[in-house]
Design a protein around this motif. Structure first.
Motif, mmCIF file in Angstrom:
data_model
loop_
_atom_site.group_PDB
_atom_site.id
_atom_site.type_symbol
_atom_site.label_atom_id
_atom_site.label_comp_id
_atom_site.label_asym_id
_atom_site.label_seq_id
_atom_site.Cartn_x
_atom_site.Cartn_y
_atom_site.Cartn_z
ATOM 1 N N LYS A 311 0.828 -1.223 0.000
ATOM 2 C CA LYS A 311 0.000 0.000 0.000
ATOM 3 C C LYS A 311 0.854 1.261 0.000
ATOM 4 O O LYS A 311 0.447 2.291 -0.525
ATOM 5 C CB LYS A 311 -0.896 0.039 1.243
ATOM 6 C CG LYS A 311 -2.063 -0.881 1.158
ATOM 7 C CD LYS A 311 -3.226 -0.370 2.005
ATOM 8 C CE LYS A 311 -4.469 -1.160 1.682
ATOM 9 N NZ LYS A 311 -5.002 -1.901 2.784
ATOM 10 N N PHE A 312 2.003 1.209 0.648
ATOM 11 C CA PHE A 312 2.807 2.427 0.803
ATOM 12 C C PHE A 312 4.071 2.437 -0.065
ATOM 13 O O PHE A 312 4.837 3.392 -0.011
ATOM 14 C CB PHE A 312 3.157 2.635 2.286
ATOM 15 C CG PHE A 312 1.945 3.031 3.087
ATOM 16 C CD1 PHE A 312 1.577 4.362 3.200
ATOM 17 C CD2 PHE A 312 1.138 2.070 3.665
ATOM 18 C CE1 PHE A 312 0.438 4.730 3.896
ATOM 19 C CE2 PHE A 312 -0.014 2.425 4.365
ATOM 20 C CZ PHE A 312 -0.356 3.754 4.482
ATOM 21 N N GLN A 313 4.247 1.356 -0.821
ATOM 22 C CA GLN A 313 5.472 1.271 -1.629
ATOM 23 C C GLN A 313 5.628 2.475 -2.562
ATOM 24 O O GLN A 313 6.729 3.004 -2.724
ATOM 25 C CB GLN A 313 5.465 -0.023 -2.430
ATOM 26 C CG GLN A 313 6.725 -0.206 -3.232
ATOM 27 C CD GLN A 313 6.801 -1.593 -3.812
ATOM 28 O OE1 GLN A 313 6.787 -2.573 -3.074
ATOM 29 N NE2 GLN A 313 6.859 -1.678 -5.130
ATOM 30 N N GLY A 314 4.524 2.933 -3.159
ATOM 31 C CA GLY A 314 4.576 4.068 -4.084
ATOM 32 C C GLY A 314 5.050 5.337 -3.386
ATOM 33 O O GLY A 314 5.866 6.081 -3.934
ATOM 34 N N GLU A 315 4.538 5.581 -2.188
ATOM 35 C CA GLU A 315 4.908 6.814 -1.470
ATOM 36 C C GLU A 315 6.334 6.726 -0.917
ATOM 37 O O GLU A 315 7.046 7.723 -0.847
ATOM 38 C CB GLU A 315 3.939 7.056 -0.305
ATOM 39 C CG GLU A 315 2.556 7.492 -0.765
ATOM 40 C CD GLU A 315 1.611 7.814 0.387
ATOM 41 O OE1 GLU A 315 2.056 7.876 1.552
ATOM 42 O OE2 GLU A 315 0.418 8.011 0.110
ATOM 43 N N ILE A 316 6.712 5.542 -0.477
ATOM 44 C CA ILE A 316 8.025 5.391 0.182
ATOM 45 C C ILE A 316 9.135 5.217 -0.849
ATOM 46 O O ILE A 316 10.218 5.809 -0.723
ATOM 47 C CB ILE A 316 7.996 4.173 1.146
ATOM 48 C CG1 ILE A 316 7.031 4.447 2.302
ATOM 49 C CG2 ILE A 316 9.387 3.852 1.664
ATOM 50 C CD1 ILE A 316 6.744 3.255 3.192
ATOM 51 N N GLY A 317 8.863 4.406 -1.860
ATOM 52 C CA GLY A 317 9.875 4.120 -2.885
ATOM 53 C C GLY A 317 10.385 2.689 -2.729
ATOM 54 O O GLY A 317 10.859 2.309 -1.657
ATOM 55 N N ALA A 318 10.285 1.920 -3.816
ATOM 56 C CA ALA A 318 10.664 0.504 -3.761
ATOM 57 C C ALA A 318 12.159 0.345 -3.444
ATOM 58 O O ALA A 318 12.558 -0.573 -2.715
ATOM 59 C CB ALA A 318 10.327 -0.168 -5.093
ATOM 60 N N ASP A 319 12.990 1.249 -3.975
ATOM 61 C CA ASP A 319 14.443 1.118 -3.755
ATOM 62 C C ASP A 319 14.802 1.321 -2.285
ATOM 63 O O ASP A 319 15.692 0.655 -1.750
ATOM 64 C CB ASP A 319 15.210 2.145 -4.594
ATOM 65 C CG ASP A 319 15.204 1.770 -6.059
ATOM 66 O OD1 ASP A 319 14.784 0.625 -6.363
ATOM 67 O OD2 ASP A 319 15.594 2.617 -6.887
ATOM 68 N N LEU A 320 14.091 2.255 -1.667
ATOM 69 C CA LEU A 320 14.365 2.512 -0.249
ATOM 70 C C LEU A 320 13.975 1.280 0.589
ATOM 71 O O LEU A 320 14.711 0.877 1.496
ATOM 72 C CB LEU A 320 13.553 3.742 0.203
ATOM 73 C CG LEU A 320 13.987 4.399 1.501
ATOM 74 C CD1 LEU A 320 15.429 4.882 1.422
ATOM 75 C CD2 LEU A 320 13.064 5.580 1.835
ATOM 76 N N ILE A 321 12.863 0.680 0.240
ATOM 77 C CA ILE A 321 12.434 -0.524 0.970
ATOM 78 C C ILE A 321 13.471 -1.637 0.777
ATOM 79 O O ILE A 321 13.839 -2.331 1.731
ATOM 80 C CB ILE A 321 11.019 -0.977 0.524
ATOM 81 C CG1 ILE A 321 9.995 0.120 0.871
ATOM 82 C CG2 ILE A 321 10.637 -2.296 1.181
ATOM 83 C CD1 ILE A 321 8.549 -0.177 0.467
#
Ligand code: LMR
Length: 331
Positions: A311-321
């Motif tokens: 749900k939050f991947q777009g706001e946070i950023g996949a690379d950061l995760i």
């Protein structure tokens, strides 16, 4: 163009003036926070005050305001931007209006342990996040640990279905709201200062926090069950008003940054011991049962809460995760 002598004189006068200005009127730094003194953040703020006043005598005065006594949740960021307070250390869950990527720290079951948190915060991605709010006039000076979160409730929580329908206090974080919705519980955003009363009066039935925050707020008096889930993180970013910080005399700023670095090492070393001490005190108080999850039960919570990541991947950023997940592997 001033002659060399005149220039020297002008310089000397300017220096004297600065010295006098300090002596009469040290720079006052107000450091406000919402927790008790005997907690990792409370101790860190005191340590910062002590070292700053020892090493910059007459130049800097630090006033520490614990327990939401100057500004509480909701008001403190605004106060920092208005210049009514110069240092804060909000929980990382409270930055969503200022930096979406910082929501990463609320993702459930992201970090395996505090060593992984250290690796992420000290790495390139973590350091970058300290600067992610400079366009909003907020500079991150350091990360301070508290620790991993424990669930509390008025009933025993062993499996995700035990949380169904319960009302949980959450910090002002959309990720944490979704985390409790994922187990079909009802989250309610509430400031830290309201937690005890909220639990006591039944406005909420449970919450999540660290042992040091529970014990110092006497939450064990009103929560008969704790579940050692370690499902997420409560850590802090020490922040200042960018313009204020950059406007400090260079020697003062450099010394304060050195002190902040030293204090951060100490806080991060001691946070775990403070939480262990608080856990022991709660166990000794005999008010509440402390539940350990089996690996299978913990796996069930993880699976139930994991959809929050997407749900939050777009706001946070996949690379950061990805960078955060990679920090679970010791290099
Ligand atoms: C909370 O609001 O639950 C905590 O994050 C408070 C704090 O600053 O530790």
């Amino acid at each position: 163009m001033l002659k060399p002598f005149a220039r020297t004189l002008a310089c000397a006068l300017a220096l004297t003036a600065t010295g006098l200005a300090y002596a009469d009127n040290p720079i006052t730094i107000k450091f406000a926070h919402v927790v008790a003194e005997h907690t990792p953040k409370g101790q860190g703020a005191e340590m910062f005050k002590k070292l700053a006043e020892e090493r910059l005598p007459g130049k800097v005065k630090v006033e520490v305001y614990p327990n939401s006594s100057l500004f509480g949740d909701g008001k403190e960021m605004e106060a920092l931007l208005l210049g009514d307070v110069q240092l804060l250390a909000p929980s990382l869950a409270k930055f969503e209006p200022y930096s979406k990527p910082l929501q990463i720290f609320d993702l459930p079951f992201l970090f395996d342990d505090m060593a992984a948190v250290d690796r992420f915060q000290n790495g390139e991605a973590g350091k970058g996040l300290l600067k992610s709010m400079e366009d909003k006039n907020i500079t991150g000076l350091a990360y301070w640990h508290n620790g991993l979160k424990v669930l509390s409730a008025n009933k025993a929580l062993r499996e995700p279905k035990d949380a169904r329908g319960l009302k949980f206090r959450v910090q002002a974080s959309n990720v944490l709201e979704e985390q409790f919705k994922a187990v079909r519980a009802n989250p309610r955003k509430m400031s830290f200062a309201e937690v005890y009363q909220g639990l006591q009066t039944g406005v909420v039935n449970g919450t999540e926090n660290t042992w040091s925050n529970y014990y110092s707020q006497k939450v064990h008096e009103v929560q008969p069950f704790f579940t050692e889930s370690n499902h997420g993180l409560i850590d802090y970013m020490v922040i200042t008003n960018t313009k204020f910080w950059n406007g400090l005399p260079a020697d003062v700023r450099t010394e304060l940054e050195k002190i902040m670095a030293e204090v951060s090492v100490e806080v991060n070393k001691k946070a775990d011991a403070l939480n262990v001490e608080a856990r022991d005190a709660i166990a000794k108080a005999g008010t509440s049962e402390i539940i350990q999850l089996t690996p299978e039960q913990r796996g069930e919570w993880r699976e139930a809460m994991r959809p929050v990541w997407e749900k939050f991947q777009g706001e946070i950023g996949a690379d950061l995760i990805k960078a955060a997940e990679a920090s679970n592997q010791a290099q």
